[in-house]
Design a protein around this motif. Sequence first.
Motif, short mmCIF file in Angstrom:
data_model
loop_
_atom_site.label_atom_id
_atom_site.label_comp_id
_atom_site.label_asym_id
_atom_site.label_seq_id
_atom_site.Cartn_x
_atom_site.Cartn_y
_atom_site.Cartn_z
N PRO A 73 0.80 -1.23 0.00
CA PRO A 73 0.00 0.00 0.00
C PRO A 73 0.83 1.28 0.00
N ALA A 74 2.11 1.18 0.40
CA ALA A 74 2.96 2.36 0.36
C ALA A 74 3.32 2.74 -1.08
N LYS A 75 3.22 1.78 -2.01
CA LYS A 75 3.58 2.03 -3.40
C LYS A 75 2.37 2.05 -4.33
N VAL A 76 1.25 1.50 -3.85
CA VAL A 76 0.03 1.48 -4.66
C VAL A 76 -1.10 2.07 -3.81
N SER A 77 -1.36 3.35 -4.02
CA SER A 77 -2.37 4.03 -3.18
C SER A 77 -3.79 3.76 -3.66
N ASN A 78 -3.97 3.55 -4.96
CA ASN A 78 -5.30 3.27 -5.51
C ASN A 78 -5.22 2.01 -6.37
N PRO A 79 -5.38 0.84 -5.75
CA PRO A 79 -5.24 -0.41 -6.51
C PRO A 79 -6.32 -0.56 -7.57
N PRO A 80 -6.03 -1.28 -8.64
CA PRO A 80 -7.02 -1.51 -9.69
C PRO A 80 -8.27 -2.19 -9.15
N THR A 81 -9.40 -1.92 -9.80
CA THR A 81 -10.66 -2.54 -9.40
C THR A 81 -11.24 -3.44 -10.50
N THR A 82 -10.76 -3.29 -11.72
CA THR A 82 -11.22 -4.12 -12.84
C THR A 82 -10.02 -4.70 -13.57
N ILE A 83 -10.25 -5.69 -14.41
CA ILE A 83 -9.16 -6.29 -15.16
C ILE A 83 -8.57 -5.28 -16.14
N GLU A 84 -9.41 -4.38 -16.67
CA GLU A 84 -8.90 -3.34 -17.58
C GLU A 84 -7.98 -2.37 -16.84
N GLU A 85 -8.36 -2.01 -15.60
CA GLU A 85 -7.53 -1.13 -14.80
C GLU A 85 -6.21 -1.80 -14.43
N LEU A 86 -6.26 -3.10 -14.16
CA LEU A 86 -5.01 -3.82 -13.85
C LEU A 86 -4.09 -3.82 -15.07
N GLN A 87 -4.64 -4.06 -16.24
CA GLN A 87 -3.83 -4.07 -17.46
C GLN A 87 -3.18 -2.71 -17.68
N ALA A 88 -3.96 -1.66 -17.45
CA ALA A 88 -3.41 -0.30 -17.62
C ALA A 88 -2.34 -0.01 -16.58
N TRP A 89 -2.54 -0.47 -15.35
CA TRP A 89 -1.56 -0.24 -14.29
C TRP A 89 -0.25 -0.95 -14.62
N ILE A 90 -0.33 -2.17 -15.11
CA ILE A 90 0.88 -2.93 -15.45
C ILE A 90 1.69 -2.20 -16.51
N LYS A 91 1.01 -1.68 -17.54
CA LYS A 91 1.71 -0.97 -18.62
C LYS A 91 2.31 0.35 -18.13
N ALA A 92 1.62 0.98 -17.17
CA ALA A 92 2.10 2.26 -16.66
C ALA A 92 3.20 2.11 -15.61
N HIS A 93 3.38 0.89 -15.10
CA HIS A 93 4.40 0.66 -14.06
C HIS A 93 5.24 -0.57 -14.45
N PRO A 94 6.11 -0.43 -15.42
CA PRO A 94 6.93 -1.56 -15.88
C PRO A 94 7.72 -2.19 -14.73
N HIS A 95 7.79 -3.50 -14.78
CA HIS A 95 8.61 -4.29 -13.84
C HIS A 95 8.07 -4.28 -12.41
N GLN A 96 6.85 -3.79 -12.21
CA GLN A 96 6.29 -3.74 -10.85
C GLN A 96 5.17 -4.75 -10.63
N PHE A 97 4.80 -5.49 -11.67
CA PHE A 97 3.81 -6.57 -11.53
C PHE A 97 4.52 -7.89 -11.75
N LEU A 98 4.17 -8.91 -10.93
CA LEU A 98 4.92 -10.17 -11.01
C LEU A 98 4.03 -11.36 -10.64
N TYR A 99 4.25 -12.46 -11.34
CA TYR A 99 3.67 -13.75 -10.94
C TYR A 99 4.66 -14.83 -11.35
N ALA A 100 4.55 -15.98 -10.71
CA ALA A 100 5.49 -17.07 -10.98
C ALA A 100 4.97 -18.00 -12.07
N ARG A 101 5.87 -18.77 -12.62
CA ARG A 101 5.53 -19.73 -13.67
C ARG A 101 4.35 -20.60 -13.22
#
Length: 400
Positions: free
Chosen positions: A166-194
């Motif tokens: 929460p210190a780095k993401v003050s307004n988390p995404p609420t929809t899948i479209e918002e998550l996709q936009a957040w990932i593109k706007a914040h390179p290298h800050q979204f992660l999941y494992a294989r």
Amino acid sequence: MQMVKNPLRSPVLRIVFLGMAFLLAGCSGTGGSPNTNHPIILQVVDAGGYTAQVKPMLDAYQKAHPDKVSKVVYPARIQAPQLPGKLKAEENAGNIQDTLIITGYDAVASTIQQGLVEQLTPAHNDKFPNLDANYLPAAKAYNDLAQGYGLVFTYTPSGPVFEYNPAKVSNPPTTIEELQAWIKAHPHQFLYARPSNSGPGRTMLMGLPYLLGDKDPKDPIHGWDKTWSFLKDAGSAIDAYPTRTGDTMKALSTGEASIIASTLGWDINPRYLQQVPAGDKTFVLKDTTFVADAAFMMMPKGLDQARQNVMLDVMAWMLRPDQQAYNYDSGYFYPGPAVKNVPISLAPASSQQVMQQYGRPEYDTLIKNIKIELPLKTDQLVAAFQKWDSDIGSGKYQTS
């Protein structure tokens, strides 16, 4: 010609032969197991990492029934793909050492296909009265997948959920479209494992088709066009994919990532273990469908009748509400119980304390309100893993 005396005419030798016969009768049975008048050694083969949940149940059984179980043995955990070979080797050698199998659905499918486990129901319905009525609805649906060869003993709606700092993401995404936009706007800050190595990665992979409105969420090859497009787009902002979920938790705790794929249990348990900050939060996207997870108990083929009888009794014991309460554990498979009417108040004090400190009250509301689906069938899941490996993760695995 000298007559050969019948050795059994000798009273002394007759006693010796009778003694040997009784001794052999007492040791008969596959794998040198004891007869019905002696307690058995209960050996657990864990092909999935569930020992922490079942151990308190089995310890309680042994304490309550020392006449049936003398000792519980826990060999080192194995991976699900190793289970069929292990069972087959014991069966071929006529030396069945394992008596209880605990594993996920992947190994259930393979052991059934190869005929390595006993069918528990309907053959032994008398041991499990009202089984279907006692299961939670989603756990019952999961249980049906095993065709009676395995019984669900622990269950979680799982996810997908997303964990963030929460210190780095003050307004988390609420929809899948918002998550996709957040990932593109914040390179290298979204992660999941294989996905093939990670519960949260696998759960997110199977949950995306529902979030994106794909043509057929159960067909990863012909029905996931939107999902594969989303993952390719997200991949342009991901440097490397870890091969362990724990590495994504570490990245979140060190600030290398700000949002990661998670599940209900992977949120609670690592915060309890202090692998991530206790103050990290989670969000669930609008129109989420949870993809459930469960673990099964099975009985190897080839056990003698004495051990079969005890194992059926043990399985019935593990489905009792007081034993199911141990499934709360430290949140790893939250909530954990597979049967109805197992409130947290029945759980050990240590589990209650974990839930009070690290649980999230909103999870119980989400579980009640969100649609829950079963995972992909095994062959479809394998196809999804293979396509992800070739089209998304190829050349981008994190090796350390």
